[in-house]
Design a protein around this motif. Structure first.
Motif, mmCIF file in Angstrom:
data_model
loop_
_atom_site.group_PDB
_atom_site.id
_atom_site.type_symbol
_atom_site.label_atom_id
_atom_site.label_comp_id
_atom_site.label_asym_id
_atom_site.label_seq_id
_atom_site.Cartn_x
_atom_site.Cartn_y
_atom_site.Cartn_z
ATOM 1 N N ILE A 100 0.665 -3.874 -0.999
ATOM 2 C CA ILE A 100 0.221 -3.757 0.176
ATOM 3 C C ILE A 100 1.353 -4.512 1.339
ATOM 4 C CG2 ILE A 100 -1.571 -4.675 1.917
ATOM 5 C CD1 ILE A 100 -2.660 -3.251 -0.537
ATOM 6 N N ASN A 101 2.063 -3.616 2.002
ATOM 7 C CA ASN A 101 3.192 -3.768 2.571
ATOM 8 C C ASN A 101 3.224 -3.856 4.027
ATOM 9 O OD1 ASN A 101 2.397 -0.973 2.284
ATOM 10 N ND2 ASN A 101 4.222 -0.310 3.481
ATOM 11 N N GLY A 102 1.985 -3.810 4.429
ATOM 12 C CA GLY A 102 1.673 -3.987 5.955
ATOM 13 C C GLY A 102 0.154 -4.190 6.225
ATOM 14 N N VAL A 103 -0.122 -3.542 7.127
ATOM 15 C CA VAL A 103 -1.692 -3.658 7.444
ATOM 16 C C VAL A 103 -2.484 -2.677 6.466
ATOM 17 C CG1 VAL A 103 -1.376 -4.395 10.012
ATOM 18 C CG2 VAL A 103 -1.783 -2.085 9.181
ATOM 19 N N THR A 106 -9.809 -1.369 8.047
ATOM 20 C CA THR A 106 -10.884 -0.425 7.764
ATOM 21 C C THR A 106 -11.046 0.468 6.902
ATOM 22 O OG1 THR A 106 -11.035 -0.789 10.423
ATOM 23 C CG2 THR A 106 -12.804 0.737 9.253
ATOM 24 N N GLY A 107 -10.789 1.657 6.897
ATOM 25 C CA GLY A 107 -10.728 2.622 5.492
ATOM 26 C C GLY A 107 -9.544 2.181 4.910
ATOM 27 N N GLY A 108 -8.591 1.835 5.363
ATOM 28 C CA GLY A 108 -7.445 1.464 4.407
ATOM 29 C C GLY A 108 -7.646 0.208 3.891
ATOM 30 N N PHE A 109 -8.733 -0.668 4.137
ATOM 31 C CA PHE A 109 -8.929 -1.883 3.514
ATOM 32 C C PHE A 109 -9.889 -1.313 2.396
ATOM 33 C CE2 PHE A 109 -10.625 -6.432 4.552
ATOM 34 C CZ PHE A 109 -10.402 -7.093 3.475
ATOM 35 N N GLU A 110 -10.665 -0.376 2.666
ATOM 36 C CA GLU A 110 -11.299 -0.041 1.523
ATOM 37 C C GLU A 110 -10.611 0.665 0.276
ATOM 38 O OE1 GLU A 110 -15.516 1.492 2.581
ATOM 39 O OE2 GLU A 110 -14.326 2.049 4.269
ATOM 40 N N VAL A 111 -9.500 1.390 0.737
ATOM 41 C CA VAL A 111 -8.595 2.052 -0.187
ATOM 42 C C VAL A 111 -7.976 0.809 -1.049
ATOM 43 C CG1 VAL A 111 -6.446 3.192 -0.415
ATOM 44 C CG2 VAL A 111 -8.064 4.122 1.116
ATOM 45 N N ALA A 112 -7.364 -0.243 -0.330
ATOM 46 C CA ALA A 112 -6.936 -1.172 -1.103
ATOM 47 C C ALA A 112 -7.819 -1.635 -2.037
ATOM 48 C CB ALA A 112 -6.617 -2.415 0.022
ATOM 49 N N LEU A 113 -9.103 -2.128 -1.836
ATOM 50 C CA LEU A 113 -10.045 -2.654 -2.872
ATOM 51 C C LEU A 113 -10.582 -1.765 -3.789
ATOM 52 C CD1 LEU A 113 -12.712 -4.362 -0.120
ATOM 53 C CD2 LEU A 113 -10.728 -5.274 -1.363
ATOM 54 N N ASP A 122 4.858 -10.522 2.637
ATOM 55 C CA ASP A 122 4.317 -11.791 3.632
ATOM 56 C C ASP A 122 4.056 -11.088 4.827
ATOM 57 O OD1 ASP A 122 6.936 -10.853 4.180
ATOM 58 O OD2 ASP A 122 7.997 -12.842 3.474
ATOM 59 N N ASN A 123 4.179 -9.914 5.390
ATOM 60 C CA ASN A 123 3.534 -9.473 6.463
ATOM 61 C C ASN A 123 2.253 -8.314 6.049
ATOM 62 O OD1 ASN A 123 4.792 -7.189 5.028
ATOM 63 N ND2 ASN A 123 5.655 -6.437 7.162
ATOM 64 N N ALA A 124 1.899 -8.573 4.879
ATOM 65 C CA ALA A 124 0.611 -7.935 4.737
ATOM 66 C C ALA A 124 -0.701 -8.467 5.722
ATOM 67 C CB ALA A 124 0.123 -7.925 3.332
ATOM 68 N N ARG A 125 -1.524 -7.596 6.096
ATOM 69 C CA ARG A 125 -2.528 -7.985 6.726
ATOM 70 C C ARG A 125 -3.920 -7.142 6.625
ATOM 71 N NH1 ARG A 125 -2.217 -8.968 13.109
ATOM 72 N NH2 ARG A 125 -1.114 -6.981 13.102
ATOM 73 N N PHE A 126 -5.192 -7.782 6.666
ATOM 74 C CA PHE A 126 -6.231 -6.964 6.401
ATOM 75 C C PHE A 126 -7.248 -7.021 7.670
ATOM 76 C CE2 PHE A 126 -4.614 -8.198 2.259
ATOM 77 C CZ PHE A 126 -4.644 -7.040 1.449
ATOM 78 N N ASP A 165 -4.550 -12.590 7.549
ATOM 79 C CA ASP A 165 -2.946 -12.716 7.262
ATOM 80 C C ASP A 165 -2.906 -12.961 5.580
ATOM 81 O OD1 ASP A 165 -2.253 -15.832 6.275
ATOM 82 O OD2 ASP A 165 -3.854 -15.742 8.069
ATOM 83 N N ALA A 166 -1.527 -12.739 5.122
ATOM 84 C CA ALA A 166 -1.233 -12.564 3.429
ATOM 85 C C ALA A 166 -1.702 -13.796 2.975
ATOM 86 C CB ALA A 166 -0.006 -12.119 3.521
#
Length: 257
Positions: A100-103, A106-113, A122-126, A165-166
């Motif tokens: 996770i290299n940045g934000v 929403t749907g991107g959060f679902e992809v991460a999960l 250190d600049n990852a955010r959800f 934040d990360a």
């Protein structure tokens, strides 16, 4: 190409490649991601996968809002892997590490999960902005997040739309660890190499057992483990187990210096 694959021995790095659009999940990107995940899953030489987004701004900002405006919200509830990137990732039997290299929004959060392990820069955010934009999640976020970080924390994120934040994501158990941005891919690739060094059949079977059990009530999960374990362990060669045990001990001594 909207999705690229880079090989590093038994590890495949799959990159969502729309940095100018914060790697938004356009119809084309989703189709290419499905094809990429199918390709690495079918390749016997690939034993582990790292999934990330191009650039430093975003892992992925979720569905492409311009397309949604023109085509409607069908993609938010798509079930086939060509349109649903979560399904495309979940169909991969091999370990998938999310870098996770940045934000991840929403749907991107679902992809991460959908990934098996998450490591963030250190600049990852959800952020879950479903409530703010007026769209109900359809790729699993409402159910997965509460199981990972607890129902109260999940409600805090999902009902406010606030960014996480990360360091807080790591403290809450969403991220396995946080590393400097320039160390993100090397760290993920090293973990993937560690996973790739184990018997691939065992790794895939173990991943499936964990996922299947996690979706069940605890008692049913325990019963499933017992059934799978009894069947699998009856086929184990004792000599091979001892040789592998010795190799594990030697590896441990090497890792501990």
């Amino acid at each position: 190409m909207l999705v690229t694959i880079e090989r590093d021995g038994p590890v495949a790095v799959v990159t969502m490649n729309r940095p100018e659009a914060m790697n938004a999940l356009s119809r084309g990107l989703r189709a290419e991601l499905a094809a990429a995940m199918e390709q690495v899953n079918a390749d016997p030489d690939v034993r582990a996968v790292v999934l990330t987004g191009a650039g430093t701004r975003a892992f992925t900002a979720g569905l492409d809002l311009k397309e949604l405006g023109a085509e409607g919200l069908g993609a938010a509830n798509a079930e086939d892997a060509l349109a649903n990137p979560v399904k495309a990732i979940e169909l991969c039997q091999k370990p998938v590490i999310g870098a996770i290299n940045g934000v991840a929004i929403t749907g991107g959060f679902e992809v991460a999960l959908a990934c098996d392990v998450l490591i963030g820069s250190d600049n990852a955010r959800f952020a879950d902005t479903h409530a703010r934009v007026g769209i109900m999640p359809g790729w699993g976020l409402s159910q997965k997040l509460s199981r990972l970080i607890g129902i109260s924390r999940a409600k805090e994120l999902s009902l406010s739309g606030n960014f996480l934040d990360a360091q807080t994501a790591c403290a809450w158990g969403l991220l396995n660890r946080v590393v400097p941005a320039d160390q993100l891919l090397p760290t993920c690739k090293q973990l993937a190499q560690d996973m790739a060094s184990a018997d691939p059949r065992m790794v895939q079977a173990y991943k499936a057992l964990i996922d299947e059990g996690f979706a069940l009530p605890f008692g049913e999960g325990m019963a499933r483990e017992h059934a799978h374990s009894s069947a699998a362990n009856a086929q184990v060669d004792k000599g091979e187990v001892e040789a592998r045990r010795l190799a594990v001990m030697e590896r441990g001594r090497t890792q501990n210096g």
